[in-house]
Design a protein around this motif. Structure first.
Motif, mmCIF file in Angstrom:
data_model
loop_
_atom_site.group_PDB
_atom_site.id
_atom_site.type_symbol
_atom_site.label_atom_id
_atom_site.label_comp_id
_atom_site.label_asym_id
_atom_site.label_seq_id
_atom_site.Cartn_x
_atom_site.Cartn_y
_atom_site.Cartn_z
ATOM 1 N N GLY A 51 0.782 -1.227 0.000
ATOM 2 C CA GLY A 51 0.000 0.000 0.000
ATOM 3 C C GLY A 51 0.813 1.275 0.000
ATOM 4 N N LYS A 52 2.122 1.157 0.171
ATOM 5 C CA LYS A 52 2.958 2.361 0.196
ATOM 6 C C LYS A 52 3.149 2.896 -1.216
ATOM 7 N N THR A 53 3.095 4.224 -1.347
ATOM 8 C CA THR A 53 3.234 4.862 -2.651
ATOM 9 C C THR A 53 4.145 6.080 -2.539
ATOM 10 N N TRP A 54 5.059 6.196 -3.501
ATOM 11 C CA TRP A 54 5.911 7.381 -3.620
ATOM 12 C C TRP A 54 5.449 8.197 -4.835
ATOM 13 N N GLU A 55 5.253 9.482 -4.652
ATOM 14 C CA GLU A 55 4.852 10.356 -5.745
ATOM 15 C C GLU A 55 5.968 11.363 -6.020
ATOM 16 N N TYR A 56 6.296 11.547 -7.305
ATOM 17 C CA TYR A 56 7.385 12.434 -7.700
ATOM 18 C C TYR A 56 6.913 13.437 -8.754
ATOM 19 N N LYS A 70 7.046 18.493 -18.204
ATOM 20 C CA LYS A 70 6.780 18.126 -16.819
ATOM 21 C C LYS A 70 5.905 16.879 -16.794
ATOM 22 N N ALA A 71 6.062 16.089 -15.745
ATOM 23 C CA ALA A 71 5.264 14.872 -15.617
ATOM 24 C C ALA A 71 5.157 14.490 -14.145
ATOM 25 N N HIS A 72 4.345 13.468 -13.872
ATOM 26 C CA HIS A 72 4.220 12.916 -12.524
ATOM 27 C C HIS A 72 4.578 11.439 -12.580
ATOM 28 N N PHE A 73 5.397 11.016 -11.634
ATOM 29 C CA PHE A 73 5.857 9.630 -11.579
ATOM 30 C C PHE A 73 5.421 9.039 -10.246
ATOM 31 N N ASN A 74 4.795 7.868 -10.286
ATOM 32 C CA ASN A 74 4.359 7.168 -9.078
ATOM 33 C C ASN A 74 4.988 5.781 -9.004
ATOM 34 N N ARG A 75 5.371 5.392 -7.796
ATOM 35 C CA ARG A 75 5.863 4.032 -7.546
ATOM 36 C C ARG A 75 5.055 3.472 -6.382
ATOM 37 N N SER A 76 4.388 2.347 -6.607
ATOM 38 C CA SER A 76 3.483 1.786 -5.595
ATOM 39 C C SER A 76 3.844 0.348 -5.264
ATOM 40 N N VAL A 195 14.511 9.740 -2.683
ATOM 41 C CA VAL A 195 13.886 11.066 -2.583
ATOM 42 C C VAL A 195 14.171 11.933 -3.809
ATOM 43 N N LYS A 196 15.209 11.545 -4.583
ATOM 44 C CA LYS A 196 15.553 12.325 -5.773
ATOM 45 C C LYS A 196 16.243 11.419 -6.785
ATOM 46 N N VAL A 197 15.976 11.661 -8.070
ATOM 47 C CA VAL A 197 16.599 10.905 -9.153
ATOM 48 C C VAL A 197 17.048 11.877 -10.228
ATOM 49 N N ASP A 198 18.282 11.726 -10.699
ATOM 50 C CA ASP A 198 18.815 12.543 -11.793
ATOM 51 C C ASP A 198 19.346 11.585 -12.855
ATOM 52 N N LEU A 199 18.601 11.413 -13.945
ATOM 53 C CA LEU A 199 18.971 10.474 -15.006
ATOM 54 C C LEU A 199 19.541 11.225 -16.198
ATOM 55 N N ARG A 200 20.640 10.720 -16.745
ATOM 56 C CA ARG A 200 21.305 11.370 -17.881
ATOM 57 C C ARG A 200 21.528 10.344 -18.984
ATOM 58 N N TRP A 217 17.056 13.654 -20.631
ATOM 59 C CA TRP A 217 17.377 13.657 -19.207
ATOM 60 C C TRP A 217 16.086 13.873 -18.413
ATOM 61 N N GLU A 218 16.125 13.533 -17.141
ATOM 62 C CA GLU A 218 14.982 13.825 -16.279
ATOM 63 C C GLU A 218 15.418 13.889 -14.827
ATOM 64 N N ILE A 219 14.750 14.738 -14.081
ATOM 65 C CA ILE A 219 14.995 14.885 -12.644
ATOM 66 C C ILE A 219 13.674 14.662 -11.912
ATOM 67 N N ARG A 220 13.660 13.656 -11.036
ATOM 68 C CA ARG A 220 12.475 13.377 -10.224
ATOM 69 C C ARG A 220 12.723 13.858 -8.797
ATOM 70 N N MET A 221 11.708 14.486 -8.223
ATOM 71 C CA MET A 221 11.805 14.957 -6.839
ATOM 72 C C MET A 221 10.596 14.457 -6.058
ATOM 73 N N LEU A 222 10.857 13.821 -4.938
ATOM 74 C CA LEU A 222 9.774 13.286 -4.122
ATOM 75 C C LEU A 222 8.848 14.415 -3.674
ATOM 76 N N SER A 223 7.556 14.230 -3.883
ATOM 77 C CA SER A 223 6.587 15.244 -3.479
ATOM 78 C C SER A 223 5.662 14.749 -2.364
ATOM 79 N N ARG A 224 5.502 13.419 -2.282
ATOM 80 C CA ARG A 224 4.592 12.878 -1.280
ATOM 81 C C ARG A 224 4.823 11.395 -1.098
ATOM 82 N N VAL A 225 4.685 10.932 0.141
ATOM 83 C CA VAL A 225 4.737 9.495 0.447
ATOM 84 C C VAL A 225 3.437 9.111 1.106
ATOM 85 N N LYS A 226 2.734 8.157 0.533
ATOM 86 C CA LYS A 226 1.504 7.638 1.127
ATOM 87 C C LYS A 226 1.844 6.376 1.903
#
Length: 230
Positions: A51-56, A70-76, A195-200, A217-226
């Motif tokens: 049930g845990k989810t990370w939102e970026y 811009k986009a939203h990335f979720n990992r559940s 909490v952060k991802v920097d892909l090149r 390239w893309e940079i993901r930043m954690l915005s919320r943890v459920k």
């Protein structure tokens, strides 16, 4: 005769006897499994629980020539399976892009990918910390910084994190470029996870020995943890 003077001490004595064993020791408190699990999750650099989810939030150039988007990335964590492993799912803007399994082993946290022929990869070694280095596979290696880095996480505040550098190996038959390519960084925080991802991903080797420059390239930043509710 004052009945209260006799009855009250007897009641107090009964209460004391119920609180303590005959040998004088304090009775054992019932084990709180939920609390034990919480402590284990707080001590992990990639805490897994159904049930845990990370939102970026994501910024980057996802396709060459399209410019920054811009986009939203979720990992559940979808569920815990009978064998103790966890099924996870990644999605971008609501579209599922990957499903895989992770498990805790004596070596550390392993990941079984579905998109790479069900290959098992060492995601994080058991002794992960500043200065750690390991091979995820024969072609991918990871090196953690020697010191912690403070990251300001939106909605959470500053946390001590470990930055991990990832490199991929390409042999001379595929490309004339250097054998190891820098792929990016991931920042891990105890109790939170990534909490952060920097892909090149700026180059792609071709079988003919040439290199196609993708310039993505893309940079993901954690915005919320459920966190799952008990």
């Amino acid at each position: 005769m004052n009945i209260a003077r006799v009855v009250v001490p007897i009641i107090i004595a009964i209460i004391v006897l119920t609180l303590f064993k005959k040998d004088g020791s304090e009775p054992k408190k019932p084990t709180n499994k939920a609390t034990a699990m919480d402590e284990e999750l707080l001590d992990s650099y990639f805490p897994l629980a159904p049930g845990k989810t990370w939102e970026y939030t994501v910024n980057g150039v996802f396709e060459k020539g399209k410019g920054e988007e811009k986009a939203h990335f979720n990992r559940s964590v979808l569920r815990k399976r009978a064998d103790g492993s966890f099924q996870l799912q990644d999605s971008r803007d609501g579209r599922v892009i990957d499903t895989y399994y992770m498990s805790e082993t004596p070596k550390g946290t392993m990941i079984t990918t579905m998109s790479l022929d069900k290959r098992k990869i060492l995601f994080l070694p058991l002794s992960f910390g500043p200065g750690s280095f390991w091979n995820l596979s024969k072609r991918v290696r990871a090196t953690a910084d020697e010191d912690f880095e403070e990251i300001d996480i939106p909605g959470i505040g500053e946390k001590k994190c470990i930055r991990v550098r990832y490199q991929r190996f390409y042999d001379d038959k595929q490309t004339t470029r250097p054998e190891w390519y820098f792929e990016g960084y991931r920042w891990f925080c105890k109790g939170l996870g990534i909490v952060k991802v920097d892909l090149r991903d700026v180059q792609q080797p071709r079988p003919n020995g040439k290199v196609e420059y993708k310039d993505t390239w893309e940079i993901r930043m954690l915005s919320r943890v459920k966190v799952p509710t008990k």
